[in-house]
Design an enzyme around this catalytic site. Sequence first.
Site, PDB file in Angstrom:
ATOM      1  N   GLU A   1      31.099  40.820  48.837  1.00  0.00           N
ATOM      2  CA  GLU A   1      32.570  40.794  48.734  1.00  0.00           C
ATOM      3  C   GLU A   1      33.158  42.114  49.228  1.00  0.00           C
ATOM      4  OE1 GLU A   1      34.230  38.061  48.215  1.00  0.00           O
ATOM      5  OE2 GLU A   1      32.274  37.126  48.014  1.00  0.00           O
TER       6      GLU A   1
ATOM      7  N   TRP B   1      33.428  41.909  52.771  1.00  0.00           N
ATOM      8  CA  TRP B   1      34.570  41.139  53.295  1.00  0.00           C
ATOM      9  C   TRP B   1      35.758  42.064  53.530  1.00  0.00           C
ATOM     10  CZ3 TRP B   1      35.527  36.651  55.557  1.00  0.00           C
ATOM     11  CH2 TRP B   1      34.621  35.604  55.389  1.00  0.00           C
TER      12      TRP B   1
ATOM     13  N   TRP C   1      55.425  24.386  62.020  1.00  0.00           N
ATOM     14  CA  TRP C   1      55.538  24.623  60.582  1.00  0.00           C
ATOM     15  C   TRP C   1      56.873  24.089  60.082  1.00  0.00           C
ATOM     16  CZ3 TRP C   1      51.111  25.975  58.522  1.00  0.00           C
ATOM     17  CH2 TRP C   1      50.205  26.743  59.246  1.00  0.00           C
TER      18      TRP C   1
ATOM     19  N   ASN D   1      40.898  35.325  42.975  1.00  0.00           N
ATOM     20  CA  ASN D   1      40.612  34.965  44.373  1.00  0.00           C
ATOM     21  C   ASN D   1      40.580  33.449  44.606  1.00  0.00           C
ATOM     22  OD1 ASN D   1      39.728  35.534  47.159  1.00  0.00           O
ATOM     23  ND2 ASN D   1      37.843  34.543  46.463  1.00  0.00           N
TER      24      ASN D   1
ATOM     25  N   TRP E   1      51.833  30.412  57.019  1.00  0.00           N
ATOM     26  CA  TRP E   1      51.079  31.408  56.243  1.00  0.00           C
ATOM     27  C   TRP E   1      51.823  32.741  56.196  1.00  0.00           C
ATOM     28  CZ3 TRP E   1      49.560  35.729  59.116  1.00  0.00           C
ATOM     29  CH2 TRP E   1      49.647  35.591  60.512  1.00  0.00           C
TER      30      TRP E   1
ATOM     31  N   TRP F   1      44.926  35.243  54.577  1.00  0.00           N
ATOM     32  CA  TRP F   1      45.905  34.179  54.825  1.00  0.00           C
ATOM     33  C   TRP F   1      45.536  33.396  56.078  1.00  0.00           C
ATOM     34  CZ3 TRP F   1      49.362  31.541  52.198  1.00  0.00           C
ATOM     35  CH2 TRP F   1      49.794  32.056  50.978  1.00  0.00           C
TER      36      TRP F   1
HETATM   37  P1  FAD Z   1      35.912  41.079  43.224  1.00  0.00           P
HETATM   38  O1  FAD Z   1      35.499  39.655  43.279  1.00  0.00           O
HETATM   39  O2  FAD Z   1      35.434  41.875  42.077  1.00  0.00           O
HETATM   40  O3  FAD Z   1      35.445  41.752  44.603  1.00  0.00           O
HETATM   41  C1  FAD Z   1      35.229  43.145  44.730  1.00  0.00           C
HETATM   42  C2  FAD Z   1      36.077  43.717  45.837  1.00  0.00           C
HETATM   43  O4  FAD Z   1      35.714  43.163  47.091  1.00  0.00           O
HETATM   44  C3  FAD Z   1      37.559  43.434  45.686  1.00  0.00           C
HETATM   45  O5  FAD Z   1      38.178  44.352  44.813  1.00  0.00           O
HETATM   46  C4  FAD Z   1      38.053  43.561  47.121  1.00  0.00           C
HETATM   47  O6  FAD Z   1      38.281  44.893  47.479  1.00  0.00           O
HETATM   48  C5  FAD Z   1      36.873  43.042  47.922  1.00  0.00           C
HETATM   49  N1  FAD Z   1      37.069  41.611  48.232  1.00  0.00           N
HETATM   50  C6  FAD Z   1      36.697  40.550  47.481  1.00  0.00           C
HETATM   51  N2  FAD Z   1      36.987  39.391  48.139  1.00  0.00           N
HETATM   52  C7  FAD Z   1      37.574  39.755  49.297  1.00  0.00           C
HETATM   53  C8  FAD Z   1      38.110  39.025  50.412  1.00  0.00           C
HETATM   54  N3  FAD Z   1      38.063  37.673  50.467  1.00  0.00           N
HETATM   55  N4  FAD Z   1      38.649  39.707  51.421  1.00  0.00           N
HETATM   56  C9  FAD Z   1      38.684  41.068  51.423  1.00  0.00           C
HETATM   57  N5  FAD Z   1      38.179  41.807  50.404  1.00  0.00           N
HETATM   58  C10 FAD Z   1      37.641  41.165  49.364  1.00  0.00           C
HETATM   59  N6  FAD Z   1      42.459  41.311  48.628  1.00  0.00           N
HETATM   60  C11 FAD Z   1      43.063  42.512  48.615  1.00  0.00           C
HETATM   61  O7  FAD Z   1      42.439  43.511  48.232  1.00  0.00           O
HETATM   62  N7  FAD Z   1      44.367  42.646  49.027  1.00  0.00           N
HETATM   63  C12 FAD Z   1      45.101  41.582  49.452  1.00  0.00           C
HETATM   64  O8  FAD Z   1      46.267  41.760  49.828  1.00  0.00           O
HETATM   65  C13 FAD Z   1      44.489  40.306  49.428  1.00  0.00           C
HETATM   66  N8  FAD Z   1      45.191  39.197  49.787  1.00  0.00           N
HETATM   67  C14 FAD Z   1      44.575  37.971  49.752  1.00  0.00           C
HETATM   68  C15 FAD Z   1      45.304  36.835  50.136  1.00  0.00           C
HETATM   69  C16 FAD Z   1      44.715  35.578  50.100  1.00  0.00           C
HETATM   70  C17 FAD Z   1      45.500  34.350  50.536  1.00  0.00           C
HETATM   71  C18 FAD Z   1      43.378  35.446  49.665  1.00  0.00           C
HETATM   72  C19 FAD Z   1      42.717  34.083  49.622  1.00  0.00           C
HETATM   73  C20 FAD Z   1      42.645  36.558  49.300  1.00  0.00           C
HETATM   74  C21 FAD Z   1      43.222  37.829  49.338  1.00  0.00           C
HETATM   75  N9  FAD Z   1      42.506  38.988  48.974  1.00  0.00           N
HETATM   76  C22 FAD Z   1      43.125  40.207  49.004  1.00  0.00           C
HETATM   77  C23 FAD Z   1      41.052  38.916  48.707  1.00  0.00           C
HETATM   78  C24 FAD Z   1      40.639  38.703  47.243  1.00  0.00           C
HETATM   79  O9  FAD Z   1      41.348  37.640  46.689  1.00  0.00           O
HETATM   80  C25 FAD Z   1      40.842  39.939  46.367  1.00  0.00           C
HETATM   81  O10 FAD Z   1      40.277  41.070  46.981  1.00  0.00           O
HETATM   82  C26 FAD Z   1      40.166  39.745  45.003  1.00  0.00           C
HETATM   83  O11 FAD Z   1      40.675  38.618  44.353  1.00  0.00           O
HETATM   84  C27 FAD Z   1      40.395  40.973  44.153  1.00  0.00           C
HETATM   85  O12 FAD Z   1      39.890  40.790  42.871  1.00  0.00           O
HETATM   86  P2  FAD Z   1      38.630  41.620  42.367  1.00  0.00           P
HETATM   87  O13 FAD Z   1      38.852  43.062  42.604  1.00  0.00           O
HETATM   88  O14 FAD Z   1      38.358  41.200  40.968  1.00  0.00           O
HETATM   89  O15 FAD Z   1      37.514  41.103  43.342  1.00  0.00           O
END
Ligand code: FAD
Length: 478
Positions: free
Chosen positions: A279, A282, A310, A345, A363, A386
């Site tokens: 993650e 990502w 759209w 997420n 989006w 997005w």
């Molecule tokens: P954890 O599951 O604990 O993951 C650890 C870290 O990994 C996160 O803190 C984050 O930095 C990174 N990470 C995890 N998943 C993703 C992902 N899919 N893409 C990029 N990094 C990821 N994340 C943001 O940080 N900022 C945003 O503006 C953002 N917008 C999003 C918009 C949409 C439509 C979607 C579907 C996802 C988005 N995310 C975004 C990705 C993800 O949802 C969040 O990073 C995550 O939910 C944060 O929660 P956590 O710290 O508990 O994640």
Amino acid sequence: MSDATTIVLFRDDLRLNDHPALTAAMDRRGRIIFVFVLDDDAPGDWKPGGASRWWLHHSLASLQSDIAARGGRLVLRRGATAKVLSKLVDETNATEVLVSRAYEPWAMRLEKELNDILAGGDIKLRRFAGRLLHDPDKLETQAGGFYKVYTPFWRAMSKTDIRRPTDAPKSLKRATTEIPGDDLDDWALLPTKPNWARGFEDVWTPGETAARQRLREFLDQDVASYGTNRDRPDLPATSRLSPHLHFGEISSATCWRAARAHAANHPEADAGVETFLKELAWRDFSYHLLFHSPTLPDAPFRDEFGRFQWADDDEMLACWQAGRTGYPIVDAGMRELWATGWMHNRVRMIVASFLTKDLLITWQHGERWFWDCLVDADLASNAASWQWVAGCGADAAPYFRIFNPVTQSRKFDPKAEYIKRWVPELSQLPPQLAHAPWEADDEELCRAGIALGKDYPRPVVNHAAARKIALSLYDDLK
Ligand code: FAD
């Protein structure tokens, strides 16, 4: 070694540990000036939204007090960064400005502008990688291009070495200065009339100390089950490090190294740690895409989506934003976002799919709303995610993947506890019906004290019908 004055410009790197630019400044002799510049012009349309400003205020307050505790001071200035910096250089006779690299297109333009201005006065701008696990320009495919697919990116990335984090300096007495700066409160970053961020305080503690504690707690309590539970919005199963990472209160290298060390001592957590690292990757992948495709926040990565028709429907957009679509999992997510500045997420994916595929709203409207409401709003991750959900991004979910909001909520929120937390109108319904209240008969609704259409909306679209329309529109693009 030099005796001259060095300026360290803080940006989204509001920490003292594992801060390569700060470490480099400490290696020089002489006076150090720490400065943070609030520049609302340089980002153009992408200046921080309301929730980010709330976080920024508290994060800066925390950094100020961490620096003060070590005998130093953080100077706050407001205005166009290049102008503010050249004035500060003149005031202090600084010879070097040190900064962590940023990757937003506007921030890269700013670095170039700053470099040119400072070079004119024989001042050096030194840039340090610190935000990501890898600089986005360091990894390339065998053909010499950039990665557009996550899995090979991960394969390449996971083989490389991740920097060993450095500790915060014990003393910052060389960073004490009489140079005037603004008062943080005068920046008015916090909402007042009304204070819509009241709920944020119950959920979040911005700042480096809290970020490090959050990582520790996550590794000690949740990472072992992260692989199995991370898709469950009803459980506190994910790290919630995203705003801390966005503002650089903790580095991803620190998270990476700490997670690996944890797995070495706790083999039972190995699988969870591996998923967590993927993650984090990502996040790097999103930056990799943004760096190589700087229009990512504003235009579809896949050109053909420029032709997509759209819907222009302000009323539906408002229902979605307010969490009043009649689909409980969607409404729970949108209300969680409004109340806490964050959304799980899995639910982000569900609400994004609903906006773009059930309501057929672009989006970009969702991206903007998230930008304003998320405490972790991040140009790279938000845009890439997005586009991923909408199907127009690099390595995107295939266009025919349309989340069924009811199936998703029954699977990932089995007892409807998440739904009932954020949509209390449904709290008296049995879980099976709380996922889809329109399936309840009059007697069941009456027992639960709900009048559909009055206390809670009827679905604003029929998902099955909306899905068919979306599929045919997406089909036309092929
Ligand atoms: P954890 O599951 O604990 O993951 C650890 C870290 O990994 C996160 O803190 C984050 O930095 C990174 N990470 C995890 N998943 C993703 C992902 N899919 N893409 C990029 N990094 C990821 N994340 C943001 O940080 N900022 C945003 O503006 C953002 N917008 C999003 C918009 C949409 C439509 C979607 C579907 C996802 C988005 N995310 C975004 C990705 C993800 O949802 C969040 O990073 C995550 O939910 C944060 O929660 P956590 O710290 O508990 O994640």
